[in-house]
Design a protein around this motif. Structure first.
Motif, PDB file in Angstrom:
ATOM      1  N   GLU A 124      30.627  51.671  62.156  1.00  0.00           N
ATOM      2  CA  GLU A 124      30.032  51.718  60.819  1.00  0.00           C
ATOM      3  C   GLU A 124      30.770  52.694  59.915  1.00  0.00           C
ATOM      4  OE1 GLU A 124      28.453  52.281  63.608  1.00  0.00           O
ATOM      5  OE2 GLU A 124      27.114  50.577  63.921  1.00  0.00           O
ATOM      6  N   GLU A 127      33.472  50.938  58.030  1.00  0.00           N
ATOM      7  CA  GLU A 127      32.915  50.122  56.946  1.00  0.00           C
ATOM      8  C   GLU A 127      32.567  51.004  55.751  1.00  0.00           C
ATOM      9  OE1 GLU A 127      29.270  46.941  56.159  1.00  0.00           O
ATOM     10  OE2 GLU A 127      29.844  47.496  58.204  1.00  0.00           O
ATOM     11  N   ARG A 128      32.007  52.183  56.024  1.00  0.00           N
ATOM     12  CA  ARG A 128      31.700  53.100  54.922  1.00  0.00           C
ATOM     13  C   ARG A 128      32.985  53.598  54.258  1.00  0.00           C
ATOM     14  NH1 ARG A 128      28.096  54.998  58.850  1.00  0.00           N
ATOM     15  NH2 ARG A 128      29.335  56.872  59.187  1.00  0.00           N
ATOM     16  N   TYR A 129      34.033  53.776  55.051  1.00  0.00           N
ATOM     17  CA  TYR A 129      35.341  54.171  54.491  1.00  0.00           C
ATOM     18  C   TYR A 129      35.829  53.129  53.493  1.00  0.00           C
ATOM     19  CZ  TYR A 129      40.463  54.572  54.372  1.00  0.00           C
ATOM     20  OH  TYR A 129      41.784  54.638  53.973  1.00  0.00           O
ATOM     21  N   GLY A 131      33.954  51.229  51.762  1.00  0.00           N
ATOM     22  CA  GLY A 131      33.115  51.418  50.583  1.00  0.00           C
ATOM     23  C   GLY A 131      33.602  52.574  49.729  1.00  0.00           C
ATOM     24  N   GLN A 134      36.517  51.430  47.790  1.00  0.00           N
ATOM     25  CA  GLN A 134      36.106  50.575  46.682  1.00  0.00           C
ATOM     26  C   GLN A 134      35.664  51.417  45.493  1.00  0.00           C
ATOM     27  OE1 GLN A 134      32.433  48.246  47.069  1.00  0.00           O
ATOM     28  NE2 GLN A 134      33.546  46.469  46.293  1.00  0.00           N
ATOM     29  N   GLU A 135      34.856  52.441  45.748  1.00  0.00           N
ATOM     30  CA  GLU A 135      34.395  53.313  44.666  1.00  0.00           C
ATOM     31  C   GLU A 135      35.562  54.074  44.039  1.00  0.00           C
ATOM     32  OE1 GLU A 135      32.056  57.487  44.491  1.00  0.00           O
ATOM     33  OE2 GLU A 135      30.800  55.782  45.075  1.00  0.00           O
ATOM     34  N   TYR A 183      29.402  58.471  51.924  1.00  0.00           N
ATOM     35  CA  TYR A 183      30.148  57.534  52.774  1.00  0.00           C
ATOM     36  C   TYR A 183      30.514  58.121  54.134  1.00  0.00           C
ATOM     37  CZ  TYR A 183      30.571  55.009  48.385  1.00  0.00           C
ATOM     38  OH  TYR A 183      30.285  54.341  47.214  1.00  0.00           O
TER      39      TYR A 183
END
Length: 589
Positions: A124, A127-129, A131, A134-135, A183
């Motif tokens: 997970e 996956e947060r990385y 995100g 993306q930000e 994140y």
């Protein structure tokens, strides 16, 4: 100063990155340009130090946002490659060394990053990385488009619709650390993805979340290094400027900026030798706070500038080693165990931390010309508080825990340098297993005082004014003097901000502002990313983003209309049944 009839003349104070780039741009646009520089070398903090066969980058040692460098050359009708400048990619970006013996490698290699992140935060975590990327991608793109390519001449500039609608996406009211914490759930990775605020001379607990764009450009575009030293990219622009007729005068210090009798128009400069140089336009690339306080008449604005928050300073060591140290990569970060406390010491208390975080650059790892064969050149940057009083040699500081409660007296910078050197050497030895102390055969250094003396940096702040919210955009000092005509500014402390690629973007903004004021044509493109359009069927957009947005809403509307019609039909059926029953005169209530 003009050679052609009607040719406008420009005089630029300072041959730093901003001054050199602005000079070349104005020369291309038809100005007769003269640049005066107090030092006998170009580049300012981007200059080089040569000693005993070793070469060191005095300031910047990693090249970020490479497209802004390429754009500067392309705007001058050439390219980095055409000017003989070779950029090499540093991989990994960094080796990060922690006090508990663990390491972390930052890289543009997605597979490597996946392994590194999952090691600490599981599947997970990666996956947060993504995100986080993306930000930070949004921060990056919006900042380049709406900040680095736009001027902010007044408060009204901040309410431009194109900028305002993206303001929330930039997270200007949150810190880099708080955004990263959304994140990354371990303290280790929060540190990994926030230390980059040091590039702006700010604490990650204070730097606006917008500047996650720095991590983004490193992780997607990479870190680059010019063979021959960082100064090569600045020297390349200088040579282009010379070919366009720019006259560079080194070892030429400015005493004051000359004004018209009414004090409302810049007319040139007076040198410390007494010589006067006249020009139609004056562009100041000297440190902004220094310029307002020393080159212009005293004013309340100059006083207020001197009180604004500044970036940190540094104690920088330049070491020539008698052998290579393969365990150190080109770029290394050693983070203090007391992470937040170390930044608070620098930025809130203006101290040298008891346990500093520091950066180690080994240019000879990617460029063998930086050191003699079989040897390494090493640059160590230790962030410290800037000078508190630019007119005196006193500083709040601490050299050990026993002095923490007594921070009001004069600080012995010689002792602080010795402390920094000792801390760096013992930390490197403890975390890498290599003791550099017996390998150093030559040493140079910079301290807050030498930064101030050599480059006229107010308080020795190596990155100019801070980048807190009220020191950026319309709040940052303007690129044109508000009351003195024909006087412009370029550099780290004016819009758009600090860092070599940002200053290069600023030189474009300033040059275009001057050309607009003089109603002259801008002889280069707007810049920015362009989508390739061939006209071929294979490259036509079949279902673009707009179509993907519209279809779900159309389908949803159709469903709602259908459901609503069914409900109405059912309602009509019930009414008819009631009428029929009532017509028979029977009561079913």
């Amino acid at each position: 100063m003009g050679e052609k009839t009607g040719q406008k003349s420009a005089l630029i104070i300072g041959a730093g990155a901003g001054g050199i780039a602005t000079a070349a741009r104005l020369a291309k646009a038809g100005f007769k340009v003269t640049v005066v520089e107090k030092n006998d070398f170009s580049g300012g903090r981007c200059s080089l130090i040569y000693r005993d066969g070793y070469r060191f980058d005095q300031g910047p040692s990693l090249l970020l946002l490479p497209h802004l460098f390429r754009e500067a050359y392309e705007d001058l009708d050439t390219s980095l490659e055409a000017e003989g400048i070779q950029l090499v990619k540093c991989d990994p970006n960094y080796n990060m060394w922690f006090g508990d013996g663990e390491t972390f490698q930052l890289s543009t290699d997605t597979a490597r990053m996946k392994t590194e992140i999952e090691k600490w935060e599981g599947k997970e975590g990666f996956e947060r990385y993504l995100g986080f990327l993306q930000e930070s991608h949004r921060c990056y793109e919006h900042s380049v488009t709406h900040v680095l390519r736009k001027n902010f001449t007044s408060l009204l500039s901040m309410v431009r619709p194109g900028f305002l609608k993206h303001l929330i996406d930039l997270h200007p009211f949150e810190s880099i650390y708080s955004r990263a914490s959304k994140y990354f759930w371990t303290e280790r990775l929060r540190r990994v993805f926030t230390f980059g605020s040091m590039y702006m001379g700010m604490s990650p607990f204070d730097a606006p979340g917008t500047y996650s764009l720095l991590q983004y450009t490193e992780l997607t575009e990479g870190i680059w290094y010019p063979i021959g030293g960082f100064h090569k990219v600045i020297d390349g622009i200088l040579k282009i400027g010379q070919s366009l007729g720019v006259d560079f005068r080194f070892s030429t210090a400015v005493d004051i900026i000359l004004l018209s009798p009414d004090g409302f128009t810049a007319r040139g400069v007076k040198l410390t030798t007494g010589e006067e140089l006249k020009a139609d336009v004056v562009i100041c690339n000297a440190d902004l706070v220094y310029a307002y306080g020393n080159l212009l008449p005293k004013s309340s604005y100059a006083t207020s500038l001197s009180k604004r928050a500044g970036s940190c300073s540094s104690i920088s060591f330049y070491w020539g080693l008698d052998r290579t140290v393969p365990v150190l990569s080109a770029h290394n970060i050693f983070l203090a165990d007391e992470y937040r406390e170390s930044f608070d010491s620098i930025f809130k208390h203006h101290l040298i931390p008891e346990q500093p975080s520091f950066y180690v650059n080994v240019p000879s790892r990617v460029d063998r010309s930086a050191a003699p064969l079989g040897k390494d050149s090493v640059v160590v940057l230790v962030p410290v508080g800037h000078l508190l009083d630019s007119d005196s040699e006193t500083h709040k500081g601490t050299v050990n825990s026993t002095t923490r409660d007594n921070v009001s007296g004069a600080q012995d910078w010689s002792a602080m340098v010795d402390l920094a050197r000792s801390k760096v050497l013992t930390t490197i030895a403890a975390r890498t297993g290599v003791d550099l102390s017996g390998m150093i055969v030559t040493e140079s250094m910079n301290t807050p005082f030498t930064w101030k003396e050599r480059f006229n940096l107010d308080k020795g702040a190596i990155l100019g004014l801070s980048h807190s919210f009220f020191n950026v955009l319309s709040f940052r000092p303007k690129t044109k003097h508000t009351s003195i005509d024909s006087l412009y500014f370029v550099g780290a402390s004016t819009h758009p901000g600090t860092g070599v690629p940002i200053v290069l973007a600023g030189s474009k903004i300033v040059a275009e502002q001057i050309l607009k004021d003089y109603r002259m044509e801008v002889p280069w493109s707007k810049g920015g990313f362009k989508t390739k359009k061939t006209g071929k069927k294979i490259d036509r957009v079949i279902a673009g983003p707009l179509w993907r947005l519209v279809v779900p809403w159309v389908v949803m509307l159709m469903i709602m209309v259908f459901v609503n019609r069914c409900i109405r039909m059912m309602g009509q059926g019930d009414d008819a049944a009631v009428i029929s029953i009532d017509g028979q005169g029977k009561n079913h209530s």
